[in-house]
Design an enzyme around this catalytic site. Structure first.
Site, PDB file in Angstrom:
ATOM      1  N   TYR A 232     -21.137 -67.660  42.632  1.00 51.88           N
ATOM      2  CA  TYR A 232     -21.343 -68.407  43.861  1.00 51.88           C
ATOM      3  C   TYR A 232     -21.216 -67.498  45.085  1.00 51.88           C
ATOM      4  CZ  TYR A 232     -20.829 -72.737  41.163  1.00 51.88           C
ATOM      5  OH  TYR A 232     -20.983 -73.764  40.265  1.00 51.88           O
TER       6      TYR A 232
ATOM      7  N   LYS B  67      12.665 -75.502  34.659  1.00 55.02           N
ATOM      8  CA  LYS B  67      11.853 -76.375  35.497  1.00 55.02           C
ATOM      9  C   LYS B  67      10.395 -75.922  35.452  1.00 55.02           C
ATOM     10  CE  LYS B  67      12.733 -73.687  39.713  1.00 55.02           C
ATOM     11  NZ  LYS B  67      13.175 -73.751  41.121  1.00 55.02           N
TER      12      LYS B  67
END
Length: 385
Positions: free
Chosen positions: A277, A50
């Site tokens: 940042y 999965k």
């Protein structure tokens, strides 16, 4: 096929536009399947693929696992099963959660084995199977303590009896899922086994003893071999990662994935310069800084540098500094001016005599390796070795 092309998720993508990639060692997948199978003789291996095989690539991993001896595959979504069928994979595929009624058409058309645990799910599966004129193999899940999906232990026999009563359905298996099997001192795993065994005893009394029985995930395969039943569903261990630090080294696993990039820019910065940042990091002295073209849009957590995250360049650990940006991150090189553009950067995996594991990254981020691996996004090319 030209070398500059690689396949990911069944699609052809141009390789080389950005030097950021995962290497997936399919021989490690095969080794891990064989290692787990050797611990559990006479028990089938179900390879859990999965979430694009925990980001390793569902199609190549499925092929490698089947060739190594896995007899079943497991997915979370009907769509994931369809992808495998479209790739020509013919092995039995178990859908681990009950599909919606509208999803049963895809189940039937693609010969998937759905998990059922509600009367509505049984009814929808039966109606779709009858419409197609087939008998559909199904499994029933019982919730012994995970509290996620599955019928309650005192209600599951009603679901099972509904399946048996429907001529369009065949009860192929009954299973449960363990919540704390990777915690060796937690006795709740035995509580779950006991609850499951009581359900199986009722099933045996009712004449359904021939069905597949399974309760095992990777942790059960490694630490609770006596409860392998007929099949174990191996996910994280198949990818070479221990289910928990407590189980480290109990099985000789080989990590299958490594995450790489290359230095794209190098510059010298001055003492006191802020980086990234928010300027969460300032250079303590004049030093060299490298930029690497991978960021949080690729699955590298924005706060990894703030939590002590490192990379390997030329076999040396180097700290990520400042916050990881969407497409890039910065690495402190100190006074080392030898690093150059195009030098390889390893974020997960070995380089030289050192290695950064998914578990190490997870520890820094206060999470689990599963999340670290599954976070690696589709912009990162996969290459198979």
């Amino acid at each position: 096929m030209p070398d500059e092309y690689q396949f990911h998720g069944g699609e052809r993508t141009l390789w080389g536009m950005r030097p950021t990639w995962c290497e997936i060692d399919v021989s490690a997948i095969a080794h891990n399947v064989e290692t787990l199978a050797a611990r559990l003789p006479d028990v089938d291996i179900c390879a859990v693929v999965k979430a694009d095989a925990y980001t390793h690539g569902a199609i190549p991993v499925a092929h490698a696992a089947i060739e190594a001896g896995a007899s079943w595959l497991a997915v979370a979504l009907v769509e994931e099963g369809v992808q495998l069928r479209n790739a020509g994979i013919d092995a039995p595929i178990l859908v681990l959660s009950e599909p919606s009624p509208s999803g049963m058409l895809g189940v039937v058309f693609n010969r998937l084995t759905p998990t059922l645990y509600t009367p509505e799910g049984v009814r929808a599966a039966g109606e779709e199977a009858r419409s197609a004129g087939i008998t559909l193999d199904v499994e029933v899940s019982v919730d012994t303590g995970m509290r996620r999906v599955g019928a309650e232990p005192d209600e599951v026999m009603g679901v099972i009896e509904s399946v048996i009563a429907d001529d369009s359905l065949t009860l192929g298996g009954v299973w449960t899922h363990c919540a704390v099997a990777d915690e060796l001192e937690n006795d709740f795993t035995q509580v779950q086994f006991d609850r499951f065994d009581r359900v199986l005893e009722k099933l045996h009394t009712g004449g359904g003893e021939a069905v597949r029985r399974h309760a095992g995930n990777s942790a059960v395969a490694i630490a609770h071999e006596a409860h392998g039943y007929d099949m174990v569903r191996c996910g994280i261990a198949m990818y070479g990662v221990d289910p928990s630090a407590e189980l480290h080294g109990r099985a000789k696993l080989q990590p299958a994935l490594s995450l790489h990039s290359k230095v794209s820019f190098v510059k010298q910065i001055d003492a006191g310069d802020g980086v990234g940042y928010g300027h969460h990091w300032h250079a303590p002295t004049d030093r060299w800084l490298a930029t690497v073209p991978i960021g949080y849009a690729d699955g590298v957590r924005r706060d990894l540098g703030l939590r002590g995250g490192e990379v390997l360049i030329n076999g040396i650990r180097r700290p990520i500094v400042g916050v990881v940006t969407m497409d890039q991150l910065m690495v402190d090189l100190g006074d080392d001016s030898s690093v150059s553009v195009d030098d390889e950067v390893v974020l997960i995996g070995p380089q030289g005599d050192d290695v950064i594991t998914a578990a190490e990254v997870a520890d820094r981020l206060d999470t689990i390796p599963y999340e670290v691996l599954c976070a690696i996004g589709p912009r990162v090319s996969r290459t198979y070795v």
